[in-house]
Design a protein around this motif. Sequence first.
Motif, PDB file in Angstrom:
ATOM      1  N   GLU A  15      15.790  69.352 -12.907  1.00  0.00           N
ATOM      2  CA  GLU A  15      16.785  68.813 -12.164  1.00  0.00           C
ATOM      3  C   GLU A  15      18.009  69.682 -11.946  1.00  0.00           C
ATOM      4  O   GLU A  15      18.399  69.764 -10.560  1.00  0.00           O
ATOM      5  CB  GLU A  15      17.445  67.692 -12.858  1.00  0.00           C
ATOM      6  CG  GLU A  15      16.466  66.394 -13.063  1.00  0.00           C
ATOM      7  CD  GLU A  15      15.675  66.536 -14.249  1.00  0.00           C
ATOM      8  OE1 GLU A  15      15.754  67.454 -15.004  1.00  0.00           O
ATOM      9  OE2 GLU A  15      14.811  65.343 -14.599  1.00  0.00           O
ATOM     10  N   ILE A  16      18.263  70.603 -12.669  1.00  0.00           N
ATOM     11  CA  ILE A  16      19.294  71.766 -12.543  1.00  0.00           C
ATOM     12  C   ILE A  16      18.646  72.558 -11.461  1.00  0.00           C
ATOM     13  O   ILE A  16      19.613  72.981 -10.369  1.00  0.00           O
ATOM     14  CB  ILE A  16      19.757  72.298 -13.772  1.00  0.00           C
ATOM     15  CG1 ILE A  16      20.416  71.278 -14.818  1.00  0.00           C
ATOM     16  CG2 ILE A  16      20.475  73.777 -13.452  1.00  0.00           C
ATOM     17  CD1 ILE A  16      20.773  71.855 -16.103  1.00  0.00           C
ATOM     18  N   ASN A  21      19.319  74.174  -5.924  1.00  0.00           N
ATOM     19  CA  ASN A  21      19.055  74.372  -4.397  1.00  0.00           C
ATOM     20  C   ASN A  21      19.596  73.660  -3.282  1.00  0.00           C
ATOM     21  O   ASN A  21      20.171  74.051  -2.186  1.00  0.00           O
ATOM     22  CB  ASN A  21      17.484  74.254  -4.150  1.00  0.00           C
ATOM     23  CG  ASN A  21      16.460  75.087  -4.881  1.00  0.00           C
ATOM     24  OD1 ASN A  21      16.891  76.436  -4.955  1.00  0.00           O
ATOM     25  ND2 ASN A  21      15.303  74.790  -5.318  1.00  0.00           N
ATOM     26  N   TRP A  22      20.193  72.330  -3.725  1.00  0.00           N
ATOM     27  CA  TRP A  22      21.151  71.632  -2.904  1.00  0.00           C
ATOM     28  C   TRP A  22      22.364  72.326  -2.605  1.00  0.00           C
ATOM     29  O   TRP A  22      22.663  72.475  -1.480  1.00  0.00           O
ATOM     30  CB  TRP A  22      21.496  70.180  -3.608  1.00  0.00           C
ATOM     31  CG  TRP A  22      20.303  69.173  -3.821  1.00  0.00           C
ATOM     32  CD1 TRP A  22      19.112  69.281  -2.856  1.00  0.00           C
ATOM     33  CD2 TRP A  22      20.250  68.253  -4.629  1.00  0.00           C
ATOM     34  NE1 TRP A  22      18.170  68.231  -3.601  1.00  0.00           N
ATOM     35  CE2 TRP A  22      19.144  67.376  -4.476  1.00  0.00           C
ATOM     36  CE3 TRP A  22      21.185  67.597  -5.454  1.00  0.00           C
ATOM     37  CZ2 TRP A  22      18.773  66.317  -5.136  1.00  0.00           C
ATOM     38  CZ3 TRP A  22      20.793  66.404  -6.210  1.00  0.00           C
ATOM     39  CH2 TRP A  22      19.659  65.869  -5.864  1.00  0.00           C
ATOM     40  N   TYR A  23      22.981  72.878  -3.545  1.00  0.00           N
ATOM     41  CA  TYR A  23      24.140  73.336  -3.596  1.00  0.00           C
ATOM     42  C   TYR A  23      24.214  74.622  -2.741  1.00  0.00           C
ATOM     43  O   TYR A  23      25.141  75.105  -2.036  1.00  0.00           O
ATOM     44  CB  TYR A  23      24.820  73.766  -4.947  1.00  0.00           C
ATOM     45  CG  TYR A  23      25.253  72.563  -5.932  1.00  0.00           C
ATOM     46  CD1 TYR A  23      25.587  71.226  -5.184  1.00  0.00           C
ATOM     47  CD2 TYR A  23      25.936  72.727  -7.064  1.00  0.00           C
ATOM     48  CE1 TYR A  23      25.713  70.255  -5.878  1.00  0.00           C
ATOM     49  CE2 TYR A  23      26.248  71.553  -7.701  1.00  0.00           C
ATOM     50  CZ  TYR A  23      26.289  70.373  -7.273  1.00  0.00           C
ATOM     51  OH  TYR A  23      26.515  69.301  -7.872  1.00  0.00           O
ATOM     52  N   LEU A  24      22.980  75.288  -3.049  1.00  0.00           N
ATOM     53  CA  LEU A  24      22.951  76.755  -2.023  1.00  0.00           C
ATOM     54  C   LEU A  24      22.658  76.244  -0.657  1.00  0.00           C
ATOM     55  O   LEU A  24      23.490  76.834   0.011  1.00  0.00           O
ATOM     56  CB  LEU A  24      21.693  77.453  -2.553  1.00  0.00           C
ATOM     57  CG  LEU A  24      21.027  78.541  -1.623  1.00  0.00           C
ATOM     58  CD1 LEU A  24      22.291  79.684  -1.723  1.00  0.00           C
ATOM     59  CD2 LEU A  24      19.882  79.290  -2.224  1.00  0.00           C
ATOM     60  N   CYS A  58      15.974  61.926  -8.617  1.00  0.00           N
ATOM     61  CA  CYS A  58      17.191  62.327  -8.418  1.00  0.00           C
ATOM     62  C   CYS A  58      17.722  62.515  -7.075  1.00  0.00           C
ATOM     63  O   CYS A  58      17.025  62.773  -6.179  1.00  0.00           O
ATOM     64  CB  CYS A  58      17.267  63.917  -9.154  1.00  0.00           C
ATOM     65  SG  CYS A  58      18.922  64.725  -9.113  1.00  0.00           S
ATOM     66  N   ALA A  59      18.843  61.579  -6.864  1.00  0.00           N
ATOM     67  CA  ALA A  59      19.125  61.210  -5.434  1.00  0.00           C
ATOM     68  C   ALA A  59      20.596  61.982  -5.128  1.00  0.00           C
ATOM     69  O   ALA A  59      21.040  61.956  -4.128  1.00  0.00           O
ATOM     70  CB  ALA A  59      19.076  59.909  -5.234  1.00  0.00           C
ATOM     71  N   GLY A  60      21.358  62.351  -6.211  1.00  0.00           N
ATOM     72  CA  GLY A  60      22.703  62.768  -6.081  1.00  0.00           C
ATOM     73  C   GLY A  60      23.356  63.394  -7.244  1.00  0.00           C
ATOM     74  O   GLY A  60      22.589  63.411  -8.538  1.00  0.00           O
TER      75      GLY A  60
END
Length: 154
Positions: A15-16, A21-24, A58-60
């Motif tokens: 999940e991390i 990847n989302w934050y990047l 994991c959605a958010g």
Amino acid sequence: MKIDFEFINSEHVDEINQIANWYLNEWGVPNKNTFNHLTKNPDDNVIFQIMLTVDNICAGTGGLYKKVRIQDYIKKYNNYYPWIALMYTTPNHRGKGFGARLLDEIESEAKKKGFRKLYLFTSTAETLYRRKGWDEIDRFIIKGKVVVIMSKKI
């Protein structure tokens, strides 16, 4: 539809990595930075990070932080604390109330930890935060974007 919230810890490696990847992709935060912050226990900056799952996916995510990037640009906020930060919902879960529910969960956990006033900054979700009772305390243009700093008593 099953919605759950879970504190992220060093055992949530997959999940991390996904969150990193989302934050990047969303804000250019290097994967290594996110991974290091969310796997250290305790971290010197992360008070807690929560994961939102929808039907076990994991959605958010979002968290409560001691320091945030806006303080690098606007020094008068260096003593403000704590900050809701790095709120993110996946594009296919946006506009469906999941961000609001995640925000409610973070506020609730912050209150349990004894915090009575929270801060955040946004350049994209001002409407959501206003709807949830947040007040504007300042507005700046940073790197060509309008950034609003907000607070809320909880």
